[in-house]
Design a protein around this motif. Structure first.
Motif, PDB file in Angstrom:
ATOM      1  N   ALA A 129     -50.638 -34.659 -82.320  1.00 35.96           N
ATOM      2  CA  ALA A 129     -50.091 -33.306 -82.147  1.00 35.96           C
ATOM      3  C   ALA A 129     -49.731 -33.046 -80.693  1.00 35.96           C
ATOM      4  O   ALA A 129     -48.692 -32.435 -80.396  1.00 35.96           O
ATOM      5  N   ALA A 130     -50.567 -33.511 -79.770  1.00 37.43           N
ATOM      6  CA  ALA A 130     -50.284 -33.311 -78.342  1.00 37.43           C
ATOM      7  C   ALA A 130     -49.046 -34.091 -77.912  1.00 37.43           C
ATOM      8  O   ALA A 130     -48.189 -33.557 -77.192  1.00 37.43           O
ATOM      9  N   TYR A 131     -48.928 -35.347 -78.343  1.00 41.78           N
ATOM     10  CA  TYR A 131     -47.749 -36.139 -77.984  1.00 41.78           C
ATOM     11  C   TYR A 131     -46.476 -35.515 -78.564  1.00 41.78           C
ATOM     12  O   TYR A 131     -45.434 -35.460 -77.892  1.00 41.78           O
ATOM     13  N   GLU A 132     -46.555 -35.045 -79.808  1.00 43.11           N
ATOM     14  CA  GLU A 132     -45.383 -34.415 -80.419  1.00 43.11           C
ATOM     15  C   GLU A 132     -45.015 -33.127 -79.682  1.00 43.11           C
ATOM     16  O   GLU A 132     -43.836 -32.837 -79.477  1.00 43.11           O
ATOM     17  N   CYS A 133     -46.024 -32.367 -79.294  1.00 45.30           N
ATOM     18  CA  CYS A 133     -45.772 -31.141 -78.531  1.00 45.30           C
ATOM     19  C   CYS A 133     -45.104 -31.472 -77.192  1.00 45.30           C
ATOM     20  O   CYS A 133     -44.185 -30.768 -76.765  1.00 45.30           O
ATOM     21  N   ALA A 134     -45.553 -32.531 -76.551  1.00 46.32           N
ATOM     22  CA  ALA A 134     -44.958 -32.936 -75.267  1.00 46.32           C
ATOM     23  C   ALA A 134     -43.466 -33.224 -75.419  1.00 46.32           C
ATOM     24  O   ALA A 134     -42.674 -32.872 -74.547  1.00 46.32           O
ATOM     25  N   ALA A 149     -50.073 -23.945 -66.226  1.00 49.89           N
ATOM     26  CA  ALA A 149     -48.752 -24.497 -66.563  1.00 49.89           C
ATOM     27  C   ALA A 149     -48.723 -24.837 -68.052  1.00 49.89           C
ATOM     28  O   ALA A 149     -48.724 -26.006 -68.440  1.00 49.89           O
ATOM     29  N   PRO A 150     -48.717 -23.812 -68.904  1.00 48.26           N
ATOM     30  CA  PRO A 150     -48.826 -24.050 -70.350  1.00 48.26           C
ATOM     31  C   PRO A 150     -47.643 -24.787 -70.971  1.00 48.26           C
ATOM     32  O   PRO A 150     -47.763 -25.306 -72.081  1.00 48.26           O
ATOM     33  N   THR A 151     -46.531 -24.870 -70.257  1.00 48.73           N
ATOM     34  CA  THR A 151     -45.368 -25.558 -70.814  1.00 48.73           C
ATOM     35  C   THR A 151     -45.131 -26.922 -70.154  1.00 48.73           C
ATOM     36  O   THR A 151     -44.040 -27.478 -70.263  1.00 48.73           O
ATOM     37  N   SER A 152     -46.149 -27.454 -69.505  1.00 48.64           N
ATOM     38  CA  SER A 152     -46.006 -28.745 -68.844  1.00 48.64           C
ATOM     39  C   SER A 152     -46.119 -29.890 -69.851  1.00 48.64           C
ATOM     40  O   SER A 152     -47.181 -30.119 -70.445  1.00 48.64           O
ATOM     41  N   ALA A 153     -45.027 -30.610 -70.031  1.00 45.86           N
ATOM     42  CA  ALA A 153     -45.028 -31.761 -70.928  1.00 45.86           C
ATOM     43  C   ALA A 153     -45.956 -32.856 -70.410  1.00 45.86           C
ATOM     44  O   ALA A 153     -46.632 -33.537 -71.187  1.00 45.86           O
ATOM     45  N   ARG A 154     -46.002 -33.025 -69.100  1.00 43.21           N
ATOM     46  CA  ARG A 154     -46.875 -34.052 -68.506  1.00 43.21           C
ATOM     47  C   ARG A 154     -48.333 -33.765 -68.836  1.00 43.21           C
ATOM     48  O   ARG A 154     -49.079 -34.651 -69.230  1.00 43.21           O
ATOM     49  N   LEU A 155     -48.754 -32.513 -68.703  1.00 41.22           N
ATOM     50  CA  LEU A 155     -50.136 -32.163 -69.045  1.00 41.22           C
ATOM     51  C   LEU A 155     -50.406 -32.360 -70.532  1.00 41.22           C
ATOM     52  O   LEU A 155     -51.481 -32.820 -70.919  1.00 41.22           O
ATOM     53  N   ARG A 183     -53.073 -34.812 -72.187  1.00 42.37           N
ATOM     54  CA  ARG A 183     -54.010 -34.341 -73.204  1.00 42.37           C
ATOM     55  C   ARG A 183     -54.014 -35.314 -74.382  1.00 42.37           C
ATOM     56  O   ARG A 183     -55.071 -35.683 -74.893  1.00 42.37           O
ATOM     57  N   GLY A 184     -52.823 -35.725 -74.813  1.00 41.63           N
ATOM     58  CA  GLY A 184     -52.732 -36.694 -75.908  1.00 41.63           C
ATOM     59  C   GLY A 184     -53.452 -37.989 -75.579  1.00 41.63           C
ATOM     60  O   GLY A 184     -54.191 -38.537 -76.407  1.00 41.63           O
ATOM     61  N   PHE A 185     -53.264 -38.469 -74.368  1.00 39.85           N
ATOM     62  CA  PHE A 185     -53.907 -39.714 -73.949  1.00 39.85           C
ATOM     63  C   PHE A 185     -55.427 -39.586 -73.982  1.00 39.85           C
ATOM     64  O   PHE A 185     -56.131 -40.459 -74.484  1.00 39.85           O
ATOM     65  N   PHE A 186     -55.955 -38.482 -73.443  1.00 41.73           N
ATOM     66  CA  PHE A 186     -57.404 -38.298 -73.405  1.00 41.73           C
ATOM     67  C   PHE A 186     -57.970 -38.114 -74.814  1.00 41.73           C
ATOM     68  O   PHE A 186     -59.028 -38.651 -75.139  1.00 41.73           O
ATOM     69  N   LEU A 187     -57.259 -37.376 -75.653  1.00 43.55           N
ATOM     70  CA  LEU A 187     -57.700 -37.212 -77.038  1.00 43.55           C
ATOM     71  C   LEU A 187     -57.714 -38.547 -77.769  1.00 43.55           C
ATOM     72  O   LEU A 187     -58.614 -38.833 -78.567  1.00 43.55           O
ATOM     73  N   GLU A 188     -56.696 -39.351 -77.484  1.00 44.17           N
ATOM     74  CA  GLU A 188     -56.632 -40.689 -78.085  1.00 44.17           C
ATOM     75  C   GLU A 188     -57.858 -41.499 -77.688  1.00 44.17           C
ATOM     76  O   GLU A 188     -58.489 -42.154 -78.529  1.00 44.17           O
ATOM     77  N   ARG A 189     -58.216 -41.461 -76.417  1.00 39.66           N
ATOM     78  CA  ARG A 189     -59.381 -42.211 -75.939  1.00 39.66           C
ATOM     79  C   ARG A 189     -60.678 -41.703 -76.564  1.00 39.66           C
ATOM     80  O   ARG A 189     -61.629 -42.446 -76.708  1.00 39.66           O
ATOM     81  N   LEU A 190     -60.706 -40.429 -76.930  1.00 28.99           N
ATOM     82  CA  LEU A 190     -61.883 -39.850 -77.565  1.00 28.99           C
ATOM     83  C   LEU A 190     -61.912 -40.084 -79.078  1.00 28.99           C
ATOM     84  O   LEU A 190     -62.845 -39.661 -79.755  1.00 28.99           O
ATOM     85  N   GLY A 191     -60.866 -40.745 -79.590  1.00 31.86           N
ATOM     86  CA  GLY A 191     -60.815 -41.037 -81.021  1.00 31.86           C
ATOM     87  C   GLY A 191     -60.330 -39.877 -81.873  1.00 31.86           C
ATOM     88  O   GLY A 191     -60.393 -39.943 -83.097  1.00 31.86           O
ATOM     89  N   ARG A 192     -59.816 -38.847 -81.250  1.00 31.68           N
ATOM     90  CA  ARG A 192     -59.305 -37.678 -81.969  1.00 31.68           C
ATOM     91  C   ARG A 192     -57.806 -37.874 -82.191  1.00 31.68           C
ATOM     92  O   ARG A 192     -56.963 -37.237 -81.560  1.00 31.68           O
ATOM     93  N   LEU A 193     -57.491 -38.794 -83.084  1.00 32.33           N
ATOM     94  CA  LEU A 193     -56.116 -39.272 -83.222  1.00 32.33           C
ATOM     95  C   LEU A 193     -55.155 -38.225 -83.773  1.00 32.33           C
ATOM     96  O   LEU A 193     -53.994 -38.172 -83.354  1.00 32.33           O
ATOM     97  N   ASP A 194     -55.591 -37.392 -84.716  1.00 33.90           N
ATOM     98  CA  ASP A 194     -54.700 -36.344 -85.220  1.00 33.90           C
ATOM     99  C   ASP A 194     -54.348 -35.356 -84.113  1.00 33.90           C
ATOM    100  O   ASP A 194     -53.197 -34.929 -83.983  1.00 33.90           O
ATOM    101  N   ASP A 195     -55.348 -34.998 -83.316  1.00 31.65           N
ATOM    102  CA  ASP A 195     -55.102 -34.086 -82.194  1.00 31.65           C
ATOM    103  C   ASP A 195     -54.217 -34.750 -81.139  1.00 31.65           C
ATOM    104  O   ASP A 195     -53.357 -34.099 -80.538  1.00 31.65           O
TER     105      ASP A 195
END
Length: 127
Positions: free
Chosen positions: A56-61, A31-37, A41-53
């Motif tokens: 980008a994920a939140y903006e894409c959502a 489901a490559p166009t799933s905003a929820r996914l 992704r943004g949430f998990f990246l945030e938890r990993l400290g990858r804030l720029d990524d």
């Protein structure tokens, strides 16, 4: 796809963020166009400290869900927690409420957003 989402939820529940991210990426293959996914992704990246990524994920959502305010709300909360002020966060929250009016009560009751409630643009959206 649902199996991968379930595995991501289980990993996240145990704060295994790398695994949760991997499962979300696998789910996104179906489901490559799933905003929820993408938000997840943004949430998990945030938890990993990858804030720029994460940003980008939140903006894409938000682009994937142009009529759903949830993605806007998550982006606004991310930006707020990263030190962005009312001039940046307020318009995004107002947009979230315009798209999804039932978010107004969530925003009004969120103590982290209390300082933003009196912004004219947000006040107009909440009223």
């Amino acid at each position: 796809m649902e199996g991968w989402v379930h595995l991501a939820d289980l990993a996240a529940g145990e704060q295994r963020w790398t695994e949760a991210l991997s499962c979300t990426l696998e789910a996104a293959r179906f489901a490559p166009t799933s905003a929820r996914l993408m938000s997840n992704r943004g949430f998990f990246l945030e938890r990993l400290g990858r804030l720029d990524d994460a940003l980008a994920a939140y903006e894409c959502a938000t682009r994937l869900a142009p009529h759903d305010g949830e993605a806007d709300l998550e982006l606004a909360l991310f930006l707020l927690m990263r030190g962005q002020g009312p001039d940046v966060v307020g318009p995004i929250l107002a947009q979230a409420v315009r798209k999804t009016p039932e978010l107004a009560s969530d925003i009004e009751n969120d103590p982290t957003l209390a300082d933003l409630h009196e912004l004219p643009l947000l006040r107009k959206a909440l009223d």
